[in-house]
Design an enzyme around this catalytic site. Structure first.
Site, PDB file in Angstrom:
ATOM      1  N   ASP A 229      19.292  49.041 -31.559  1.00 41.04           N
ATOM      2  CA  ASP A 229      20.265  48.001 -31.857  1.00 41.04           C
ATOM      3  C   ASP A 229      19.964  46.714 -31.096  1.00 41.04           C
ATOM      4  O   ASP A 229      19.604  46.731 -29.918  1.00 41.04           O
ATOM      5  CB  ASP A 229      21.665  48.521 -31.460  1.00 41.04           C
ATOM      6  N   GLU A 274      16.353  46.585 -35.100  1.00 46.02           N
ATOM      7  CA  GLU A 274      17.235  45.574 -35.676  1.00 46.02           C
ATOM      8  C   GLU A 274      16.907  44.238 -35.026  1.00 46.02           C
ATOM      9  O   GLU A 274      17.273  43.988 -33.880  1.00 46.02           O
ATOM     10  CB  GLU A 274      18.703  45.903 -35.443  1.00 46.02           C
TER      11      GLU A 274
END
Length: 545
Positions: A229, A274
């Site tokens: 993330d 990401e």
């Protein structure tokens, strides 16, 4: 320590940090595993997928119960979705419902179950040919995490585990929001939210701890990798008197070493990054092995833009750019995710446009991702809770087949019509469309691993076309992305030689295609597989083996 001094200190530490990581993984090749090329993914929010115990909250046992919806393990059936990979949003203990403010990196959130439940989920998924990656939030923790509590208290073991300053640096975070907050007589850096403080990876102990976290999940549960993330922001750096709060070179080096460490534990483990940024920024993480693959956010915008407007050139131009930028299509196409409005909402509730977007997505190169419920036409926009509502299994009032209790969030609009039970036997439904495309991709070597050639389309801006070719087959994709009939379009492909023996065969769509039109070099020239393409019509043709 002032802000500039703090950043300079962290910059000096960055090289030492990378050297530490490389010492831990001295001889590990960072070659991406190959299985990602054959995988079609499903982004799944456990809290909203299926509730097995009636408490209104989805759980891991609920996912286990619904695995056959995603893939029943039998390649001869077509009433499952055909998914071969699952990305789970965070499942570790966290303070907030979404899970991105971690409280304990080494345990499952009790709302979702236990570590044994997770192990069983992985085992049951593997029986069906499904691999699972889990969200790993390396950039920040919850402010209630024991590490931060002890760091704020000045505990010598944890004092430097987060980014602290003695005086308020008083500058904004990467996107202009407040980033520094007082705790006691110091200030900590938290650009995402005051209650999500950033970890300090210039402290080697923090890096070692995150390596331990990765090792734990790989060895103790058998998870197949990590979706990492917010990786633009993990390490800040002062470089040439410029403060880099995102995409710093030291940041990519930290991730490269982390990726190598993951491979040292399991060479087949996958890292998916990401990097919510331009293609030019994303490729810097992929092409130097900071991650194995990364999400293609600009492609997502262009797929949606084409489906919204009926202008195929937008998506085709992007496909052509990706050919030049990425190493062997090491990207993850998608349309929407848990941070974006639902696809059908973005498309003005146009189901046919959703089918167009799905067609472009699931015939693209790379490793495509489908957000749960998009295959049903679930709707919703910001705030985030509205795009993370419970999965719509049937039309049961207020429950939607998701729970026997009271759902943690209300069901979305139209759930009594747009649900699995209502669509599963309708051959024209959105669910049937996604199922057919995913099964076709699974069966087609060219669609999974084939090279990409972007044809030239003349006569109509609405016609999208892509050629996928491998040693085993050549496949031509043709989509009318508009709500209008198209009668004047011509597809040409240079540099690919075909023969009259390449008789077009329909893999997806209706009707009998016209014979190929080839020039004296065997190149496809001014070809129209049908004289008229109906509104939103899609054809996938095999042009011989």
């Amino acid at each position: 320590m002032d802000a500039l001094g703090g950043f300079l200190t962290r910059a000096k530490h960055a090289l030492a940090l990378v050297m530490l990581a490389l010492l831990l993984v001295p001889s590990v090749a960072q070659t991406p595993p190959e299985w990602w090329r054959d995988t079609t993914w499903y982004l799944l929010f456990v809290r909203s997928f299926y509730d097995s115990d009636g408490d209104g909250i989805g759980d891991l046992r609920g996912v286990i119960e619904k695995l056959n919806y995603l893939n029943d393990g039998d390649p001869t059936t077509s009433d499952d979705l055909g998914i071969t990979g699952i990305w789970l949003m965070p499942i570790t203990k966290a303070h907030s419902y979404h899970g991105y403010d971690t409280l304990d990196y080494y345990d499952v959130d009790p709302d979702y179950g236990t570590l044994d439940d997770f192990r069983e989920l992985i085992a049951e998924a593997e029986k069906r040919g499904i691999r699972i990656v889990m969200d790993l939030v390396v950039n920040h923790t919850s402010s209630k995490h024991e590490w931060f509590v002890r760091s704020a208290q000045g505990d010598p073991q944890y004092a430097d585990w987060y980014v602290w300053a003695d005086e308020n640096p008083n500058y904004a975070g990467p996107w202009g929001a407040p980033a520094w907050y007082r705790r006691g007589d110091r200030f900590y850096y938290a650009p995402f939210w005051s209650e999500m403080p950033d970890l300090n990876y210039d402290n080697p102990a923090v890096t070692v701890e995150m390596y331990n976290v990765a090792r734990f999940w790989l060895e103790e549960t058998g998870v197949h990798g990590f979706r990492l993330d917010a990786i633009k922001y993990v390490v800040e750096q002062e470089l040439n008197n410029v403060r880099l709060l995102q995409n710093a070179p030291a940041n990519r080096e930290w991730l490269r070493a982390f990726n190598a460490y993951v491979k040292s534990i399991n060479p087949d483990a996958l890292t998916i990054g990401e990097v919510w940024d331009s293609t030019i920024s994303v490729v810097r993480y992929v092409n130097n092995n900071a991650v194995d693959i990364a999400f293609e956010f600009e492609l997502a915008q262009d797929i949606i833009g084409t489906a919204q407007t009926g202008n195929a050139k937008r998506a085709m131009d992007k496909m052509a750019q990706l050919l030049k930028e990425y190493d062997t299509a090491r990207y993850a196409p998608f349309t929407t995710n848990h941070d974006m409005g639902r696809l059908l909402t973005l498309l003005g509730d146009n189901v046919d446009a959703n089918k167009v977007a799905a067609g472009i997505l699931l015939t693209a190169a790379g490793s495509p991702f489908v957000y749960y419920g998009e295959e049903l036409g679930m709707v919703g926009g910001k705030p985030d809770e509205n795009i993370r509502r419970p999965m719509q299994w049937d039309g049961t009032p207020n429950k939607g087949g998701f729970t026997t209790g009271r759902a943690w969030q209300p069901l979305g609009l139209f759930y009594q019509q747009r649900n699995v039970a209502a669509q599963t036997t309708d051959p024209n439904s959105l669910l049937s469309h996604y199922r057919a495309l995913i099964h076709l991709r699974n069966a087609s070597h060219a669609l999974r691993r084939g090279e990409v050639v972007v044809p030239r389309v003349a006569g109509s801006s609405a016609v999208y076309s892509l050629l996928r070719l491998s040693d085993e087959e050549t496949v031509l994709v043709v989509i009318n992305t508009s709500g209008r009939e198209v009668t004047d379009y011509r597809i040409s492909v240079r540099g690919v030689a075909l023969t009259a023996a390449h008789t077009p065969q329909v893999l997806f769509g209706a009707g009998e295609p016209l014979p190929l039109t080839l020039n004296d070099k065997g190149e496809l020239t001014d070809y129209a597989p049908k004289l008229t393409l109906a509104p939103y019509e899609m054809l996938i043709l095999r042009l011989g083996d």
